[in-house]
Each structure stands twice: as structure tokens, then as C-alpha cells.
Scaffold this motif. Sequence first.
Motif, PDB file in Angstrom:
ATOM      1  N   GLY A   1      -6.223   1.175  -2.087  1.00 41.83           N
ATOM      2  CA  GLY A   1      -4.926   0.542  -1.873  1.00 41.83           C
ATOM      3  C   GLY A   1      -4.747   0.154  -0.416  1.00 41.83           C
ATOM      4  N   GLY A   2      -3.505  -0.143  -0.027  1.00 42.79           N
ATOM      5  CA  GLY A   2      -3.234  -0.529   1.352  1.00 42.79           C
ATOM      6  C   GLY A   2      -4.036  -1.754   1.751  1.00 42.79           C
TER       7      GLY A   2
ATOM      8  N   THR B   1       1.509   3.670   0.553  1.00 44.09           N
ATOM      9  CA  THR B   1       0.259   2.923   0.477  1.00 44.09           C
ATOM     10  C   THR B   1       0.332   2.010  -0.739  1.00 44.09           C
ATOM     11  N   SER B   2       0.015   0.742  -0.557  1.00 45.97           N
ATOM     12  CA  SER B   2       0.178  -0.171  -1.673  1.00 45.97           C
ATOM     13  C   SER B   2      -0.721   0.253  -2.829  1.00 45.97           C
ATOM     14  N   PRO B   3      -0.290  -0.026  -4.042  1.00 45.23           N
ATOM     15  CA  PRO B   3      -1.093   0.331  -5.208  1.00 45.23           C
ATOM     16  C   PRO B   3      -2.349  -0.539  -5.272  1.00 45.23           C
ATOM     17  N   THR B   4      -3.174  -0.263  -6.264  1.00 50.10           N
ATOM     18  CA  THR B   4      -4.475  -0.935  -6.332  1.00 50.10           C
ATOM     19  C   THR B   4      -4.486  -1.946  -7.472  1.00 50.10           C
TER      20      THR B   4
ATOM     21  N   ILE C   1     -11.913  -0.668  -4.112  1.00 53.16           N
ATOM     22  CA  ILE C   1     -10.832  -1.570  -4.522  1.00 53.16           C
ATOM     23  C   ILE C   1      -9.838  -0.854  -5.435  1.00 53.16           C
ATOM     24  N   SER C   2     -10.375  -0.007  -6.336  1.00 54.44           N
ATOM     25  CA  SER C   2      -9.441   0.609  -7.278  1.00 54.44           C
ATOM     26  C   SER C   2      -8.839   1.923  -6.783  1.00 54.44           C
TER      27      SER C   2
ATOM     28  N   ASP D   1       1.250   3.206   9.566  1.00 58.12           N
ATOM     29  CA  ASP D   1       2.048   4.043   8.687  1.00 58.12           C
ATOM     30  C   ASP D   1       1.345   5.337   8.324  1.00 58.12           C
TER      31      ASP D   1
ATOM     32  N   ASN E   1      -6.303   7.157   3.171  1.00 58.66           N
ATOM     33  CA  ASN E   1      -6.714   6.090   2.253  1.00 58.66           C
ATOM     34  C   ASN E   1      -8.231   6.037   2.106  1.00 58.66           C
TER      35      ASN E   1
ATOM     36  N   ASP F   1      -1.621   6.416   7.303  1.00 63.49           N
ATOM     37  CA  ASP F   1      -2.345   6.720   6.072  1.00 63.49           C
ATOM     38  C   ASP F   1      -3.805   6.267   6.073  1.00 63.49           C
TER      39      ASP F   1
END
Lengths: 333, 333, 210, 210
Positions: D77-78, B80-83, D73-74, D35, D41, D37
Motif C-alpha cells: 500500500g501507500g 497507509t493507502s489500501p492495496t 503490490i498487494s 506519515d 510498510n 509508516d
Amino acid sequence: MKKIINDPSTVVAESLRGFALAHADLVTVQEDPAVVYRADAPVPGKVALISGGGSGHEPMHGGYVGRGMLSAACPGAVFTSPTPDQMQDAITKTDGGAGVLLIVKNYTGDVLNFETAAELAAAEDVEVRSVVVDDDVAVKDSLYTAGRRGVGGTVLLEKIVGAAAERGDDLAACEALANRVIANVRSMGLALTACTVPHVGEPSFDLAEDEIEVGIGIHGEPGRQKMKIAPADELVDRLLDPILEDLPFTAGDRVLLFTNSMGGTPPIELYLAHGIAERKLADAGITVERRFVGPYITSLEMQGMSFTLLKLDDEMVGLWDAPVHTPALRWGV
Amino acid sequence: MKKIINDPSTVVAESLRGFALAHADLVTVQEDPAVVYRADAPVPGKVALISGGGSGHEPMHGGYVGRGMLSAACPGAVFTSPTPDQMQDAITKTDGGAGVLLIVKNYTGDVLNFETAAELAAAEDVEVRSVVVDDDVAVKDSLYTAGRRGVGGTVLLEKIVGAAAERGDDLAACEALANRVIANVRSMGLALTACTVPHVGEPSFDLAEDEIEVGIGIHGEPGRQKMKIAPADELVDRLLDPILEDLPFTAGDRVLLFTNSMGGTPPIELYLAHGIAERKLADAGITVERRFVGPYITSLEMQGMSFTLLKLDDEMVGLWDAPVHTPALRWGV
Amino acid sequence: MGCTASDVVAAIKAVADVVAEHKVELTQLDRAIGDADHGENLNRGFTAVLAALDGATPETPSAVLKTVATTLISKVGGAAGPLYGTAFLRAATATAKSDELDAAAVVAALTAALEGVVARGKAEPGDKTMVDALEPAVRASSAAADDGGDVAAVLRAAADAAASGAEATIPLVARKGRASYLGERSAGHLDPGARSSSLLLRALADVAAR
Amino acid sequence: MGCTASDVVAAIKAVADVVAEHKVELTQLDRAIGDADHGENLNRGFTAVLAALDGATPETPSAVLKTVATTLISKVGGAAGPLYGTAFLRAATATAKSDELDAAAVVAALTAALEGVVARGKAEPGDKTMVDALEPAVRASSAAADDGGDVAAVLRAAADAAASGAEATIPLVARKGRASYLGERSAGHLDPGARSSSLLLRALADVAAR
Ligand SMILES: Nc1ncnc2c1ncn2[C@@H]1O[C@H](COP(=O)(O)OP(=O)(O)O)[C@@H](O)[C@H]1O
Ligand SMILES: Nc1ncnc2c1ncn2[C@@H]1O[C@H](COP(=O)(O)OP(=O)(O)O)[C@@H](O)[C@H]1O
Ligand SMILES: [Mg+2]
Ligand SMILES: [Mg+2]
Ligand SMILES: [Mg+2]
Ligand SMILES: [Mg+2]
């Protein structure tokens, strides 16, 4: 069995061909008998270090051939010790006049084949000594058994003694140092999954979905004991406790902690286990002075890990830090 | 699911803790928000290079933080991409006054989060530029889709542009070089097995005993196409042909061939495939000038591999060879 | 009438066939308590032996056995390579002077082979190794010769004893070789090397009986 | 009578519960074409939202929405983090001046949210994304408000339309997000983001209906 191969019977030869192309600047690969040489072998006046063993443990040993480590490595068939003619060829072509040290892992096959090679070499007037690594505490040592297996300690020994040979230590000194490493190194491993030897085509042992094997070797042999998978904290204890008790390692010791993947365990898990082990050692008053984390002695695609602990002295630290330049290990160069 | 972990929800944090202990000489690991920094960040007057992405691709990106490569890496949850707050923190703490280059892999999540971070940083007067890597030829590029994914080319870019930043290139030069690498790099991968994300607990896609996925990404997404497992010669064709056609790479080109393991494929298979690929390229009149073989951008324990081909020019060769000293890559130092 | 060099070649070819036939079985036995390569190892070795014998015309039984020995030593690896290699080497030495092997010579060869295995591997009877097949085989062959048996009778006695000896390894806990790492878990399995020794002797006996 | 700040807090808590309840479902949908998640998430995000709201007493609906936005937002992710984050941020901005939200304000908030998602993600209806749930939802909510519907009616209309919109993503071939990598193989699966958008709106509607 799903593998990226053409034919089980040509896996080792084809893999060596790719290895040769990838690392032509460092090593020369002879196809028959199969030997991986340092590109600049023989190095005159330097003790030659030779190791070997079955294939399937990559990067060991071919990946450790080069400056500051091995002079040659003899790759056997997958999980099968190499033969005396490979070793003899390696001895002849790496001897720089200062003699040859054979680094043998304690398996009946390896010991017997290296023994035969040493006998043949002795007849040809090359000075040959052997050391036998037997660091696996999972196996009970006894005069009446084959004794402990050689596992992760082998890689540390090859690095440390390789550096000593590179700086010009003579054969007796290299042999003594090797035996000092052997006396101070202990290992133990576990498997989450078995591996599949290409020509066998099925996993080398059976494990249920929630089972692991504790006390495995590096040849896909089953371990001493099956158990249910447990949290990492407990798995680390299962491996480290027998290691610590065995030597024993005690408060005040300085150690190198080698956290090894059996091949299929990825860095995210390996570092997690490494962190637990470091804290456990710190709690025991043991100082981790050097660390080595990665897939350095493997069993094909097996998921699992091992710890190796080496009690350090100043000389070993210096030799560990000394420059090395091989396909798999490189620093200071 | 069998993994060496304590709890799926703490895997990334615990793994980072072990990583920090293992490489304290090279990197500083901040726990919250999670960022891996070069130990000497910020380096005054040097362009800062920042990358990031989901965890589970180790050694990417944390393993590439250090001299001659990244200034910081932002690890997200697994896949999962970071924030933006991680990225913002990284930007602030690595900016040495020469600006910051964000290296973004082309995934909607990564792009959007880095975009947000860049907006926030712009408000704080740090000069920030981004480049987006999209080298995966398995995905059809089009204005009307998310476009190609960023995969293996990212690692090569981080090394090459990292060396340029280290020698003092300014932000515009680093950005231009990064885009030159992107324009000249192409990749494609396949999977023999799926991987299991810890919090999911089951494999990310289903594959039969004799099936593989061709055209996979690095997040356990299924590929473009399932097929029966085939001999390595054919698998290499399946990956290399689309890469060669795409750029295209043609006779006379000089290339870096990067043969990558997805994590669970061991060196014996990887070198075998590498050898086939080298010979195929030689037959096509393409000169392999540099090679890079190993598990450098992975998908947890997935078995599989990818090829990345980078068309080289003299400057790129020099920068590739330049010293690098990070947890996962080290040479010349 | 004894065995000539070409009889020995024929016998070795029969052994190679039997090894090829039982390759998977031997590997499976080794999978249970070893590293799953014994069948593969021996088959690689005897395939090379066939190649080495192909076209060659060794003049004496001893020369044949020596070719087998050096080929096995250089092609098999593992524990079995040096052990069987030494066995054939010692057998070759023990028969060096004969153009034909009679029953006594066969017993001498078997005895020397066993001594070679023991000298190299240091295993004792009961350690769950090939010695558990070879040792009773040598005793039985010697007894058969003493009773006036011919080559066929001597080898049949050896093969029969080896077969029981191999079976008797099942309950044993291994004390030598890779199986010893398993400790108690090695019990309940037939030792692969004992099985291959018994197969080898049976193949020789079958040829002699023809 | 409109929704106060504490009504909005209650609604967000309901949303968090629904996300937790459907975590596995959303992740499974994402496993098929993404993927694996999405549920994880969103659940990570809304767990953090609950923590952020715990003890805090935001004075306006807009302040609540802003806390939700920055937390998502913080923490998420994804793709979903910035998209939902932007949606809530735009909704906060659109309602900045009100102490209570009436039906028109809710429609304005939903409209702004959709615009935010589209501005960030550049998806069009039919691309098989959350936009395929949100866009019909906004249209339906606006129509319901035009018909004189109250907040509950407006949100019910939005939730109903989102549900059908989400279902309608099943046959589509994805053109945005991770599912687009699958090309034709993405058809035949419900889009996880469209599903989560429809769940969010249903949770809001259910709270409003109480
Ligand atoms: N010390 C020994 N003495 C006699 N035979 C042995 C000894 N060690 C092993 N063996 C025999 O070798 C067999 C295993 O051979 P093989 O599988 O080819 O070698 P490895 O164990 O090296 O893989 C065992 O089943 C056993 O009969
Ligand atoms: N460009 C986009 N515009 C709108 N929604 C999108 C876009 N890209 C992805 N999405 C939505 O995000 C969802 C996936 O979210 P999530 O799984 O949390 O992120 P990721 O794809 O990064 O893993 C998709 O199901 C889709 O509805
Ligand atoms: Mg073996
Ligand atoms: Mg994701
Ligand atoms: Mg074996
Ligand atoms: Mg997802």
C-alpha cells in the motif's frame, strides 16, 4: 492547556450559541437561564421529559433534545450541576398539561438542585416526578453514602422513555418505565487520560505514561483504582465482569450493549473493544440484541471508555427502535 | 503510548471485527482482502461507489457504506493507502452492471494504488472511472508537486454522489457531479496535539505545550506552520480566511459548512468554533444553508479541527438532504 | 449593640473577597477528591451576590441573607449551591424579625443554617463534608454566647471551631458527596466544603472584630 | 557466471532482513517529513515476500522478481507499494528471457526498474524521492558494466551511488509525495524512500560480493 476556546468563563455560552446555529431546525436555545428546548415545546398532552447536568458531557443532554427523546435539557457550568431556576424554566415551558418527568443523575449536586426545582414547581401546580439514575457499578452502593453515580444508562433511559412519552404514555407509566430501565441497567468506565476543565487549566487527575484509572465517573473525578495499561482483552474484562456480576446478567438474557467513548478515544479503539465485548457476552450465553457504539456521554477530551449493559424486554426493544430526531441521535425519521 | 488495543499489528483487523458485529444489518465485512461492503451489494443497475484509504480516519470510509452513500470501502493499514487487490475485489463485488466510480483522495499512495486497480479492472470489462478529491487549501497546488490533499470534501462528495447513484444517475452523471463537488469544495485544518500511530508508538510530530500546527493533513503529517495557541476567534480566521480566498467564496454564495473534529476535540469546543464560523460567514454575506458538525474525518485521537466549505446549488442541496443509512450517517430512513 | 443590615452587607462583601482570594485553593482541594470546581462555583455565586447587593438597600439583616440565599441557589449549582443557599435561607428565616442581630441572634442564625444543610444533604458529622466544620462551629458559638460573649466573640469561637473541624476532615473517608466515590482514597485530603465553611466564618469573624 | 533464480532468492531474503533491521529507522525518517509508516510498510511487504517465496521454487530470476512485485503490490500500500512493485515488475519483464543474470542483465533490470518508478510516480531527479537514489545508481551501474565489471562490481557501484544520492536528498525541498506538503520545512531531512532504495541496493551488493 490547549483548547479551541476564547475564554474559560464563556465556553458554555459560546458553545451553546454554535449548537443553536447548527440545529435551529430541532432546538431552541435560551441563553439565560440556559435551557435547550425542543423547537415545538410544549407539546400539548404529552409528558415532558427534562434532564440536565454539568456541561462537558456532550452530546448529553442538549444533543438528545427533540422528537422521541427529551423536551428540554439544562446545561450547567462544566461538570457542575445546573441550578433550580434553569430547571424551573424548563418545567414551565415544556409542560403540555400531562406533567413533567425529571431525569436526574445521582450526584449530590444534581439531586439537590432538581429537588429544589421540583419543590418550586409543585407550588405552581405542575405535576412533577423525578427518577434518579444510578447505574455505575464502580461505586459501592450503601445507605450511608451518596450511592452510585448516574452514567451511561441515562442516555438509554432518555431514548426509551422519550419514545414512550412520544407515543402518549402518561406520567405514571413513564415514571414506571424509567424505573424499570434503572433497575436493569449497569455501567462501568475507565480513563487512559484525564480531562482538563477549562477554568481549572490542568488535568483533573494525574496519570503516569503507562497508567489508567478504572472505575471513573464522568466528571474527571479519579476512579476507584489506578492500574498499568493492559491489553484490550483484559481491559474489557475489567469493565464487563463487575457489570455482569452486579445485576447479575446471566445466560439467556437479552441485552443492549452500549460501548461509549469518553470523548478522546477514537472509533478504531472503541470498535475493537466492542468486538471483544460482544464475543465475551456471546460466550456467556447472553444475546446482544441492540448495540450503540460511539461518544454519547463524555468527559470533555478524556481518553477512555465505558460499557453500559441494559437487560431488554420486548417493550424496551420497540421503544429503542422507535423514531428519534435530535441533534445527536436520529433514526426512523 | 496508551491505547485500548491488544497488539499494534492487529488493530485494524480487530477493529473491523467489532465494526462488523455492531453493524451487521448494514454492512458485510470481508477480512482478507479487507473490504467493507453494503450488505445488499451488488445493487443491479446502480452505479457502484467505492472509496478507501488508510485506517485511522473513522468513521471514514467504512462508516459511510450503505444506502445512499458508498457501495464499498477499502481500509488500509493505519494511515497507509489500501492495496489494489482490495480495490479490485471491491470493484468486482459491487459492480451492478452500471459501472464503478472510484473516489480517490489525492495522495500519491492512494492515487497509485487505485490507478493500478482500475487498470486491472479495465482488463476485466468493468467500466471504471475515478475522481480525485483535492480540497485542502493548506497545500499549494502546482503542476510540479503532488498537489493538494483530499480531506473533508471527500465525505460531502460521498454523501452527495451517493444519493445521485441511489436515485439512478448513470456513471457519467455521477462522475460529472463528483467533479462539480470537487470544484466547489475547500478545506483547511489545524492540530492541537499530534496523534500516535499504533505501530510507531510515539506522536507523529512534536508540539510544545502552547503550540499548534496549522495546515495539517489527516495522516499525522506536520502542517505548514507551527504557531502559538490563540483564541478561538483567531483560530477560526486562520482556517476560514484561506478557504474563502481560495475558491473564492463571496457574498451571495450558498454553502454547506462542515465543522470537523480531528477525533480528540470534543463537541463543546467544536460547536464553539462552529458558531464563530457561522457568524463570520453571515458577516461576509454568505448563506449557510446546511451544516455538518462532528468527528467525520479524523486522525485517530488527534485534537484539532478542520473546516470544509462547499458552494451549494439546488441539486446538491437536494442530494445532501436525500435519505442515507450507513453506520455513521443516517437520516430520512 | 448588634449588626445592622449594612453591617451584614459589609460582612457578605468580605466573604465574597475571601472566596475570590481562595478560589484556586478551593478548586485544587476539590480536584484531589472531587471534580475541581468548588472554588469556581462559590466564586461565581458570590460574584453574583455582589452584583445583587450592588445598589440594593435591603432593610433588615434577614433581607440581606435572603438575597444571598436566592442568588447562591440560582448561580452556584453543584452540591454547594443548594447547601449554602439553604443555609442562608434558613438563617434569613431565623432572623426574620430583627432589625439588628445580637449574639443570640447570630447563634440562632448559625444553628438554623446548619439545620438547613443537614436537612438538604443528610450528612452526619464525620462524613467529611462542610457539616464537619459547621457543626462544631455552632456548638462553640452557642457556648460563647452562653458565656456572655458578644457578636465578635461568638463568631470568633465559631471560626476557630470550624477551622479545627475542617482540619479534622483530613484523615476521614468520605461518606457523602462526590468524594465518597473514592472510598478509602478520599482519606488524607481536606474536604473543600469544610474548608470553605471555615473560610466563610473566619471572614465574618474578622469583620465583626473590626 | 551470472545469478541463478536461487541466487536471486537469496538476495531477496537478504533484502528482507535489511528492511526488518532498518524498519524503525525508515519509519522515523518518514515521521519527520511524512506519515511515519515507510519502514512498517516495507517490512509488511517483505515479510509477505518471504512467506511467498517459502517453499516456492521459481525457475527463473524473472519469476522470483515477479513474485516479489505482485506481493509488494498487494501488501505494501501507500506510495512505496506501487512504486517498488512496479520497479520489480519491470525488472522481471526486462529479464524475462534469462535463466541467469549477468552484469548487463542486472543493468537492464535496474534501468527498467527506474523507468517503472518514474512512469508511475512522475518524479524527476531533485524532487526528493527514491528516484534521487535510483537514478544515479542506474547510471553508475551502467558505467561499471561498460568498464567490464561483473555483477558484484555493478551492484557495488549502484549501491555506492544510491547512498550518495540518498544523502544528497537532505537539503532538498520535496516536490513529490507526502513530504511535498511541508514545503520548505521538508528541507534538512533524508528522504525515507531514497534511504530504503539505497539500503536495498546495498543488500543486493553485499550478497553479490559473497
Ligand atoms: N450531602 C452533603 N452534605 C453536606 N455537604 C456536602 C454534601 N455533599 C457534598 N457536600 C459538600 O460540598 C462540597 C463540594 O461542593 P462542590 O464542589 O461545589 O459541588 P460538587 O460536588 O457538586 O462539585 C464537598 O466538599 C462537601 O463539603
Ligand atoms: N511520486 C513519487 N515518485 C517516486 N517516489 C515517490 C513518489 N512519491 C513518494 N515517493 C517515495 O515514497 C516514499 C514514501 O513511501 P511510504 O511512506 O511507504 O508511502 P506514503 O507516503 O504513502 O506513506 C517517499 O520517501 C519517496 O521516496
Ligand atoms: Mg461539580
Ligand atoms: Mg502512508
Ligand atoms: Mg466539586
Ligand atoms: Mg509514509
